[in-house]
Design an enzyme around this catalytic site. Sequence first.
Site, PDB file in Angstrom:
ATOM      1  N   ASP A  71      -3.987  -4.928 -10.589  1.00 28.86           N
ATOM      2  CA  ASP A  71      -3.150  -3.963 -11.088  1.00 28.86           C
ATOM      3  C   ASP A  71      -1.777  -4.674 -11.876  1.00 28.86           C
ATOM      4  O   ASP A  71      -1.447  -6.362 -11.262  1.00 28.86           O
ATOM      5  CB  ASP A  71      -2.490  -3.112 -10.201  1.00 28.86           C
ATOM      6  CG  ASP A  71      -3.497  -1.829  -9.809  1.00 28.86           C
ATOM      7  OD1 ASP A  71      -4.423  -1.729 -10.747  1.00 28.86           O
ATOM      8  OD2 ASP A  71      -3.322  -1.007  -8.975  1.00 28.86           O
ATOM      9  N   LYS A  77      -1.938  -0.965 -15.318  1.00 28.98           N
ATOM     10  CA  LYS A  77      -1.627   0.361 -15.811  1.00 28.98           C
ATOM     11  C   LYS A  77      -0.007   0.640 -15.435  1.00 28.98           C
ATOM     12  O   LYS A  77       0.503   0.409 -14.309  1.00 28.98           O
ATOM     13  CB  LYS A  77      -2.457   1.655 -15.359  1.00 28.98           C
ATOM     14  CG  LYS A  77      -3.601   1.512 -15.862  1.00 28.98           C
ATOM     15  CD  LYS A  77      -4.522   2.672 -15.298  1.00 28.98           C
ATOM     16  CE  LYS A  77      -4.367   2.947 -13.670  1.00 28.98           C
ATOM     17  NZ  LYS A  77      -5.020   4.327 -13.355  1.00 28.98           N
ATOM     18  N   MET A  91       7.797   5.689  -8.601  1.00 26.48           N
ATOM     19  CA  MET A  91       7.710   5.809 -10.219  1.00 26.48           C
ATOM     20  C   MET A  91       8.808   6.898 -10.484  1.00 26.48           C
ATOM     21  O   MET A  91       8.671   7.929 -11.365  1.00 26.48           O
ATOM     22  CB  MET A  91       6.261   6.241 -10.704  1.00 26.48           C
ATOM     23  CG  MET A  91       5.314   5.106 -10.390  1.00 26.48           C
ATOM     24  SD  MET A  91       5.518   3.431 -11.058  1.00 26.48           S
ATOM     25  CE  MET A  91       4.343   2.615 -10.623  1.00 26.48           C
TER      26      MET A  91
END
Length: 262
Positions: A42, A64, A178
């Site tokens: 990742d 991503k 996030m």
Amino acid sequence: MQPNDLIAPGEVWLVGAGPGDPDLLTRKAEKLILAAEIVFYDALVGPGVLDLIPVHAEAVSVGKRSGRHSKDQQTIDQMLVAASLAGKRIVRLKGGDPAMFARATEEMTALRAIGAQVRICPGVTAASAVAASAGVSLSLRGVARRVQFVTAHSQRGHALDLDWDALADPACTLAVYMGRDAAPELSRALIAAGLPGTTSALITCDVSLPQEQKLRTRLDLLPLVIQSFAQDRPTLILIGEAVAQADLSIATGKMANAALTD
């Protein structure tokens, strides 16, 4: 046991890469990385962890980030399935812990559908690393009797689908993964649900890495303060009075207090 014996041909290990510092990897995670023939990693995997991938192994970025997906989830699933069917010894490196907001279920489902063996090696999740760096406990007797983990990632243009009444618990520490872009909505919705605007909040990014940043503020000022913080970095926010107990003298990285007074 030889290193390659840790991973059978066609087997996939979902390995937690932790928050970035390779010293925070588990011993098992390092052994699995060294045993892999192909590693899918990742965007949030720290560079020091990537350096552990052996030269003979293929390293494939499937990173991503919000609004900038190099590979969608279906494509990643298909790549893992293809590598398994080819008999590769596979490590899927995920930032933090694979079971914490890391889309592990989708990948395990796709692999199990072809009969592939899938295993998980846990890692240090970002909220735990933040607490350690800031010198706080996520739980605190008499202050924070429980901890809640949520992700603020949502489909673009859609409001967060969260139980705000449950999250607005003054006797809780809330870890928001996030959380940067959702900070205004977090502040507004939590205050509307009854959490005091003076509740402490800790904004963090790149925890455990040399460029780590931490900024302490309060819930009602969160939308304003976060505008100038880590504009292009994944951000984790801790909200709750346990955050107010931070011992700034032992915190690493750049720590500041922003408008904590009334």
